[in-house]
Each structure stands twice: as structure tokens, then as C-alpha cells.
Design an enzyme around this catalytic site. Structure first.
Site, short mmCIF file in Angstrom:
data_model
loop_
_atom_site.label_atom_id
_atom_site.label_comp_id
_atom_site.label_asym_id
_atom_site.label_seq_id
_atom_site.Cartn_x
_atom_site.Cartn_y
_atom_site.Cartn_z
N HIS A 175 86.09 18.62 45.17
CA HIS A 175 84.80 19.28 45.07
C HIS A 175 84.69 20.13 44.00
O HIS A 175 83.72 20.05 43.02
CB HIS A 175 84.72 20.12 46.52
N HIS B 298 81.97 23.24 39.60
CA HIS B 298 82.45 21.95 39.60
C HIS B 298 83.04 21.45 38.25
O HIS B 298 82.41 20.40 37.54
CB HIS B 298 81.20 21.02 40.20
N HIS C 298 82.45 29.83 42.25
CA HIS C 298 82.81 28.39 42.61
C HIS C 298 81.97 27.37 41.67
O HIS C 298 80.84 27.82 41.38
CB HIS C 298 82.23 28.35 44.23
N GLU D 138 77.68 28.75 50.57
CA GLU D 138 79.06 28.83 50.47
C GLU D 138 79.39 30.39 50.79
O GLU D 138 80.42 30.92 50.41
CB GLU D 138 79.65 28.54 49.30
P1 13P Z 1 74.48 26.36 46.98
O1 13P Z 1 73.28 25.85 46.09
O2 13P Z 1 74.22 26.56 48.47
O3 13P Z 1 75.08 27.53 46.23
O4 13P Z 1 75.69 25.17 47.11
C1 13P Z 1 76.14 24.45 45.81
C2 13P Z 1 77.50 24.11 45.91
O5 13P Z 1 78.32 23.77 45.17
C3 13P Z 1 78.17 23.90 47.47
O6 13P Z 1 79.44 23.79 47.41
ZN ZN Z 2 80.36 23.05 45.41
#
Ligand code: 13P
Ligand code: ZN
Length: 269
Positions: free
Chosen positions: A214, A144, A142, A119
């Protein structure tokens, strides 16, 4: 083993805070496998010795030209690396990158050639945008969060500020500590430049944005503060779910009560 963090307490503290937050993300269940990523602008901690250090990788393209990042340094979670591993070994599961003078490439300078998160286009575009507007924000997270992601599976909550108002109304602190609310970005391919551009646009109005189905992307002065904004929003979402599980639609604070908060805390909207 020698580390770039040795004898650099400011830099070590910054990376230590990323590791601490990575542990929280795992504990919360928001960081399955390699899920989520963190970057921090650490340029203020970079001394002349680091600036002279040769890179340990060749320059690689960012995928965008980001003029405000010239000479900047970032700590980045590694792609495909686990938050729970980063929590214990931040320099084995992340690395420090330097933006090259053409503002279109980065190179890794320490400690190991751990390739940064997929990202990166979103993270670096956001840092470029933040510097451009003179923002004091240095960190982007970022992750989830289960309940917030679940919310985006209903079109109702994708409408502008519907989720924001619901979450603010669950408990007074949410508006106080996430005063700009939750922006919504319609589904886009993870790691795409499209997603990066949509993220910057939405950050004009919000500190935390949802990538539909996401995850969230949050910015703040440091990584702990960015985490806190996500945490208060997800807490509100849990309160909403708890009430629904008790068999009723929660009343929510009234518009009047929320307005009272806005005035008392001198909040933006
Ligand atoms: P990375 O392992 O490349 O950081 O990706 C994790 C992710 O949450 C992608 O949206
Ligand atoms: Zn992600």
C-alpha cells in the site's frame, strides 16, 4: 476570500510547508489521484480567537477515543482530494479540525467543510500516541512511493529489518537520516482501526513504517522532515534497482562500515 491563515504567519507557514511537500509527492509520482495524506498538529499556532470560533460542521466520530488530543487542532488533507491540487490550494483541499472535549469526535473550523482524509483514524491515533510519549513530532505523512511499495510484494522483504538493512547498506546517508529504519506492517484494510493500531505499535521502534502493498507512513517534527525520511529510503531502493538493472546484485556497505556510521553520527542502533 477570507482565510483563517490571514494575519497568522506561523499557521500560514505550517500549511505552506504541507503544500510544498504535497507538490513533491506529486512530482515524485507517489501521489496518483487522491493517493496519500498528511496531517499536522498545529495546536501551538492556535490563538484564543480560533478557539472561540464556531465550527462549520457538526461533530463527527473519529472511530476511537483519543484522550491526549483534547483541545488539539490539526491541518488535514481532505479525503478524495489530490496532492497536486493541495499543493496550490491547501485550504480548498484540506481543512483545520478541532478535537471535541469527549476526545471521540472532531469538527471542522476552517476554511471550508472539506472532510478530512479517510486515514484519519491512523493519523489521529498516531498523534495521540506521540503526545502520550512526550514526542516533539508534529507531522505524519502517508504516501505511495513506487519502489518501496514494490519491495513489499516479496515476502523476503517483509521479514523484520531485512528491507532496513538492505536500504541502509546502499548509501551512507540513509542510515544517518533514517536512523530507526523501516518498520513493516502486514497488509490491512486501508483506513481501518486495525491498521491504526498496528501503526502505533510499529512506531515504537521506527519513524517510517510500510503498510504492505500500500504505502509508507512516516512521522517527524515537521512535514518536510517526515518527507525527507521517506525520500532517503526510496533513494536507496532506486540505487538497489539500478544495480540490479546493470546486471548484478549490489555489494552493499559492510556491517563494519555501517557500524562506523552509527558511531560517527551517534545513531540509535
Ligand atoms: P484519502 O483521499 O482519503 O486521503 O485517501 C488516500 C489514501 O492514500 C488512502 O490510503
Ligand atoms: Zn494510501
Amino acid at each position: 476570500m477570507k482565510s483563517i491563515l490571514d494575519n497568522r504567519p506561523g499557521l500560514a507557514a505550517e500549511v505552506g510547508q504541507v503544500a510544498e511537500v504535497a507538490g513533491y509527492l506529486w512530482q515524485k509520482g507517489w501521489a496518483e489521484r487522491n493517493g496519500g495524506n498528511i496531517t499536522v498538529n498545529i495546536t501551538e499556532h492556535i490563538d484564543d480567537e480560533i478557539r472561540q470560533m464556531p465550527a462549520i460542521t457538526e461533530p463527527r466520530p473519529i472511530g476511537a477515543v483519543l484522550p491526549n488530543l483534547k483541545g488539539c487542532y490539526f491541518y488535514c488533507k481532505g479525503t478524495n482530494r489530490r496532492m497536486r491540487d493541495l499543493a496550490r490550494w491547501p485550504m480548498d483541499n484540506g481543512s483545520i479540525i478541532r478535537i471535541t472535549d469527549d476526545c471521540a469526535h472532531y469538527e471542522i473550523v476552517a476554511d471550508k467543510p472539506v472532510a478530512p482524509t479517510s486515514e484519519l483514524p491512523s493519523h489521529l491515533s498516531v498523534h495521540n500516541y506521540l503526545i502520550g510519549k512526550g514526542s516533539p513530532y508534529k507531522a505524519s505523512v502517508h504516501t505511495h512511493p513506487i519502489e518501496l511499495v514494490a519491495l513489499t510484494h516479496s515476502p523476503k522483504y517483509l521479514e523484520k529489518d531485512v528491507a532496513t538493512n538492505l536500504l541502509w547498506s546502499m548509501i551512507p546517508e540513509t542510515k544517518a537520516f533514517c536512523p530507526r529504519g523501516l518498520g513493516i506492517i502486514p497488509y490491512k484494510m486501508p483506513s481501518s482501526v486495525d491498521l491504526a493500531e498496528a501503526t502505533i505499535r510499529e512506531l515504537d521502534d521506527y519513524d517510517v513504517v510500510m503498510w504492505e502493498k500500500h504505502g509508507v507512513f512516516a512521522v517527524d517534527t515537521d512535514v518536510m522532515a517526515a518527507f525527507d525520511q521517506i525520500d532517503v529510503l526510496n533513494k536507496s531502493c532506486l540505487i538497489y534497482i539500478a544495480a540490479r538493472n546493470m546486471g548484478f546484485e549490489p555489494e552493499g556497505m559492510t556491517q563494519e562500515q555501517m557500524h562506523e556510521m552509527t558511531v560517527a553520527f551517534n545513531l540509535p542502533k
